[in-house]
Design a protein around this motif. Structure first.
Motif, short mmCIF file in Angstrom:
data_model
loop_
_atom_site.label_atom_id
_atom_site.label_comp_id
_atom_site.label_asym_id
_atom_site.label_seq_id
_atom_site.Cartn_x
_atom_site.Cartn_y
_atom_site.Cartn_z
N ALA A 18 44.68 -0.83 -29.19
CA ALA A 18 43.66 -1.31 -30.12
C ALA A 18 43.28 -0.22 -31.12
O ALA A 18 43.09 -0.48 -32.32
CB ALA A 18 42.42 -1.78 -29.35
N GLU A 19 43.19 1.03 -30.63
CA GLU A 19 42.85 2.14 -31.53
C GLU A 19 43.99 2.42 -32.51
O GLU A 19 43.75 2.70 -33.69
CB GLU A 19 42.54 3.39 -30.70
CG GLU A 19 41.24 3.28 -29.91
CD GLU A 19 41.07 4.38 -28.89
OE1 GLU A 19 39.93 4.63 -28.46
OE2 GLU A 19 42.09 5.00 -28.49
N LEU A 20 45.24 2.31 -32.03
CA LEU A 20 46.37 2.49 -32.92
C LEU A 20 46.42 1.38 -33.96
O LEU A 20 46.68 1.63 -35.15
CB LEU A 20 47.67 2.53 -32.12
CG LEU A 20 48.97 2.66 -32.93
CD1 LEU A 20 48.94 3.92 -33.79
CD2 LEU A 20 50.17 2.67 -32.00
N SER A 21 46.15 0.16 -33.55
CA SER A 21 46.11 -0.97 -34.48
C SER A 21 45.07 -0.73 -35.56
O SER A 21 45.30 -0.98 -36.75
CB SER A 21 45.81 -2.26 -33.72
OG SER A 21 45.65 -3.35 -34.60
N ALA A 22 43.91 -0.20 -35.15
CA ALA A 22 42.85 0.08 -36.12
C ALA A 22 43.28 1.18 -37.09
O ALA A 22 42.98 1.12 -38.30
CB ALA A 22 41.58 0.49 -35.39
N ALA A 23 44.00 2.20 -36.58
CA ALA A 23 44.48 3.29 -37.45
C ALA A 23 45.48 2.75 -38.47
O ALA A 23 45.47 3.15 -39.65
CB ALA A 23 45.10 4.40 -36.61
N LEU A 24 46.35 1.85 -38.03
CA LEU A 24 47.31 1.24 -38.96
C LEU A 24 46.59 0.43 -40.03
O LEU A 24 46.94 0.49 -41.21
CB LEU A 24 48.27 0.35 -38.17
CG LEU A 24 49.44 1.05 -37.48
CD1 LEU A 24 50.02 0.19 -36.38
CD2 LEU A 24 50.51 1.40 -38.51
N ARG A 25 45.59 -0.32 -39.61
CA ARG A 25 44.85 -1.13 -40.59
C ARG A 25 44.11 -0.24 -41.59
O ARG A 25 44.09 -0.53 -42.79
CB ARG A 25 43.87 -2.06 -39.88
CG ARG A 25 43.29 -3.11 -40.82
CD ARG A 25 42.37 -4.09 -40.11
NE ARG A 25 42.08 -5.21 -40.98
CZ ARG A 25 41.21 -5.19 -41.99
NH1 ARG A 25 40.54 -4.06 -42.26
NH2 ARG A 25 41.01 -6.25 -42.75
N ASP A 26 43.53 0.85 -41.11
CA ASP A 26 42.84 1.78 -42.01
C ASP A 26 43.81 2.35 -43.04
O ASP A 26 43.46 2.50 -44.23
CB ASP A 26 42.20 2.91 -41.20
CG ASP A 26 41.00 2.46 -40.39
OD1 ASP A 26 40.48 1.35 -40.66
OD2 ASP A 26 40.60 3.20 -39.46
N ALA A 27 45.03 2.68 -42.59
CA ALA A 27 46.04 3.21 -43.52
C ALA A 27 46.43 2.17 -44.56
O ALA A 27 46.62 2.49 -45.74
CB ALA A 27 47.27 3.68 -42.74
N LEU A 28 46.54 0.92 -44.15
CA LEU A 28 46.86 -0.16 -45.08
C LEU A 28 45.75 -0.35 -46.11
O LEU A 28 46.00 -0.49 -47.31
CB LEU A 28 47.08 -1.47 -44.30
CG LEU A 28 48.41 -1.62 -43.55
CD1 LEU A 28 48.35 -2.81 -42.60
CD2 LEU A 28 49.56 -1.78 -44.54
N VAL A 29 44.52 -0.38 -45.63
CA VAL A 29 43.38 -0.56 -46.52
C VAL A 29 43.30 0.56 -47.55
O VAL A 29 43.09 0.33 -48.75
CB VAL A 29 42.06 -0.64 -45.71
CG1 VAL A 29 40.85 -0.59 -46.64
CG2 VAL A 29 42.03 -1.92 -44.87
N ALA A 30 43.54 1.80 -47.08
CA ALA A 30 43.50 2.95 -47.99
C ALA A 30 44.62 2.87 -49.03
O ALA A 30 44.41 3.17 -50.22
CB ALA A 30 43.61 4.25 -47.19
N ALA A 31 45.80 2.43 -48.60
CA ALA A 31 46.92 2.32 -49.52
C ALA A 31 46.69 1.26 -50.58
O ALA A 31 47.06 1.44 -51.76
CB ALA A 31 48.20 2.02 -48.74
N VAL A 32 46.07 0.17 -50.20
CA VAL A 32 45.74 -0.88 -51.17
C VAL A 32 44.65 -0.40 -52.12
O VAL A 32 44.69 -0.62 -53.34
CB VAL A 32 45.31 -2.17 -50.44
CG1 VAL A 32 44.74 -3.19 -51.43
CG2 VAL A 32 46.48 -2.77 -49.67
N SER A 33 43.66 0.31 -51.54
CA SER A 33 42.53 0.78 -52.35
C SER A 33 42.96 1.76 -53.44
O SER A 33 42.44 1.71 -54.57
CB SER A 33 41.49 1.45 -51.43
OG SER A 33 40.42 1.95 -52.18
N ASP A 34 43.93 2.66 -53.13
CA ASP A 34 44.32 3.63 -54.15
C ASP A 34 45.54 3.20 -54.96
O ASP A 34 46.12 3.98 -55.71
CB ASP A 34 44.54 5.01 -53.53
CG ASP A 34 45.66 5.04 -52.50
OD1 ASP A 34 46.56 4.17 -52.56
OD2 ASP A 34 45.65 5.94 -51.65
N GLY A 35 45.94 1.95 -54.77
CA GLY A 35 46.98 1.39 -55.63
C GLY A 35 48.41 1.62 -55.18
O GLY A 35 49.36 1.26 -55.89
N ALA A 36 48.60 2.18 -53.98
CA ALA A 36 49.97 2.41 -53.50
C ALA A 36 50.67 1.10 -53.17
O ALA A 36 51.90 0.99 -53.31
CB ALA A 36 49.94 3.32 -52.27
#
Length: 559
Positions: free
Chosen positions: A4-22
């Motif tokens: 669950a913690e790894l899933s959350a880390a993956l989601r955080d990375a996705l959200v950050a990538a979308v937020s900065d336009g990657a």
């Protein structure tokens, strides 16, 4: 780090990538939970995900490029040692030893709550199972549903659902009349009717009815006119059979929240209310003097008579009333577990569900179980002294005990036929699956006792980074899987997944036991490694106990 913690880390990375336009991705396309699973080959890492293959095209890039960008971001997350991109876009993730090892302390701290989740929170489920006719002991097919149904209820509750276990007593109709006639005939020293019931239990019930009536100061029912005598044997006989069925199920660790009597549907006017509801929806019609439900509008192979031309309700009339009653009691889902001979029943039941305006396979689910065959000395076990022609719950429990009976019935998919080797289930060997799992639990307890005797105390130290041996990481990986297995078993209605998981975990633990020492040799000093390994041992004990509890099987401390 848990899945669950790894899933959350993956989601955080996705959200950050979308937020900065990657990633040119709609934030709504990012799943709430990013699915991770164990790689088929252990050397590929601790966890894997195909999220890049799911989202790459939506983001306007190829999945491998998506995965490489995500990997570069994920490597910076705490607890992650390595992220590799494989094939067309799989991410293989390796945790550092400390992050992986922390799970052992987390499981011990969580205790019985480990594996429980809120995945199905908010779902109110009515689970109906066994529901054997009150005309005889529970036969082996009903015993299978008792084990599977109760295990499914436990698994659903562990996943957060609000579950009501319900038993439907078929105490209305011709089978009850034949039961009463059989009791009366046996009491009078006569043969049972041709379509009646046999077996020693009929004599036992008949004798008990007579004794009960006399003890209550009533006439011996054998001295009454035939119609009155039959009614005494019907009312008292059914009550006695009900009591016996409930008692046997309780001894099998199966109890119900609701015992619903079919007769009450007809006495309360529930059938008439259901008919009127469907009439108001425009789905009823009259033909040949009978009242019909137009089930062909909802996929059934033919329309169904609800009220016969003589004014009596057809069998399905009770089904209509019973389903509506469940929905009016506030259940989102009605799950019904039926035997193999009810397969042709599904179409009309789903059509009925749709006729009420509900969604088949959502508001109503039907699970079909297959036959069980018992084998002893290589030969089928067919006869029961008490029931005459069937194998009953007593026969199975007397042969192997409650633990082995429940486990063996719940460890296979219910929709497949099952052969149970009674000789195997009483052996203390690794070929006996219930012994194999229970022995693993008993071994964890024994290790704990020996550790205490050697002065190894968990509370003195926990250093997760010391859990870096291959056997440690493999065991931790399986322990991490338990919550996911429970949710999957609940969502798929397949409690056997818990049993198969426990067998895999037991195997991993036995291998770990052969390679790692919780207690020091001889006069060796106790080290932090010993203490930390005790945490992992006790975490395994907790998961084995939690899993066995979901199957209604005990977790013995000695075996």
């Amino acid at each position: 780090m848990t899945p669950a913690e790894l899933s959350a880390a993956l989601r955080d990375a996705l959200v950050a990538a979308v937020s900065d336009g990657a990633f040119a991705l709609d934030p709504a396309d990012i799943p709430t939970t990013v699915h991770v699973e164990r790689p088929r080959q252990r050397e590929h890492g601790d966890w894997a995900t195909n999220i890049a293959m799911q989202l790459g095209k939506k983001a306007g890039t190829n999945p491998r490029a998506f995965a490489e960008e995500l990997a570069s971001r994920l490597k910076a997350a705490p607890g992650i040692a390595k992220v590799d991109v494989a094939g067309p876009g799989f991410l293989n993730i390796t945790l550092d030893a400390a992050a992986a090892g922390e799970l052992a302390r987390g499981i011990v701290d969580a205790g019985p709550a480990y594996g429980r989740s809120e995945a199905l929170t908010g779902e109110k489920i009515n689970l109906e199972f066994v529901s054997a006719n009150p005309t005889g002991p529970i036969h082996i097919g009903g015993v299978r549903w008792a084990a599977v149904g109760d295990s499914l209820a436990r698994v659903l509750q562990a996943a957060g659902a609000d579950v009501t276990r319900e038993y439907y007593f078929n105490d209305h109709g011709s089978q009850i009349d034949r039961f009463a006639q059989s009791l009366l005939a046996r009491a009078m020293g006569q043969e049972a009717p041709e379509d009646g019931y046999g077996g020693q239990y009929i004599s036992d019930i008949a004798d008990a009815v007579i004794a009960q009536a006399i003890a209550a100061g009533e006439p011996d029912p054998r001295t009454l006119p035939a119609a009155e005598a039959q009614e005494v044997f019907r009312s008292r006989g059914v009550e006695l059979m009900f009591g016996e069925i409930k008692g046997k199920l309780h001894d099998f660790r199966v109890d119900f929240d609701v015992y619903f009597h079919e007769d009450s549907l007809h006495e309360s006017g529930a059938v008439d209310r259901a008919v009127e509801r469907l009439r108001g929806l425009g789905h009823m019609f009259e033909a040949d003097g009978a009242l019909w439900l137009r089930t062909t509008d909802f996929g059934d192979d033919k329309d169904r008579v609800i009220i016969k031309s003589d004014g009596q309700g057809a069998y399905i009339s009770g089904d209509l009333a019973y389903y509506l009653d469940k929905r009016e009691r506030g259940f989102d889902r009605a799950i019904i577990m039926l035997g193999a001979d009810h397969h042709g029943y599904i179409g009309r039941m789903m059509a009925m569900c749709a006729a009420f305006g509900d969604t088949p396979w959502v508001n109503l689910e039907i699970l079909i179980g297959q036959m069980v065959n018992l084998v002893r000395n290589g030969e089928p076990v067919r006869m029961s002294k008490r029931a005459g022609t069937i194998v009953t719950i007593d026969d199975l429990v007397d042969a192997v005990g409650v633990d082995a009976a429940r486990y063996s019935l719940a460890r296979s998919a219910a929709n497949s036929s099952l052969d149970i080797d009674l000789d195997l289930l009483v052996t203390a060997s690794n070929d006996n699956p219930v012994h194999y799992v229970q022995y693993a639990h008993a071994r964890t307890v024994s290790v704990g006792r020996n550790a205490a005797d050697s002065g190894v105390r968990r509370e003195d130290c926990f250093d997760a980074a010391l859990l870096d041996h291959r056997a440690d990481t493999e065991l931790l990986g399986l322990l991490a899987e338990f919550p996911r297995v429970v949710v999957q078993a609940a969502e798929l209605r397949e409690p056997h997944r818990v049993a198969r998981y426990l067998e895999e975990l037991a195997g991993s633990y036995h291998k770990w036991y052969d390679q790692r020492r919780v207690t020091p040799f001889g006069d060796e000093e106790v080290t932090d490694l010993n203490r930390t390994l005790l945490w992992l041992n006790d975490a395994t004990r907790q998961v084995l106990a939690n899993g066995l509890d979901l199957l209604g099987v005990t977790a013995p401390e000695r075996k």
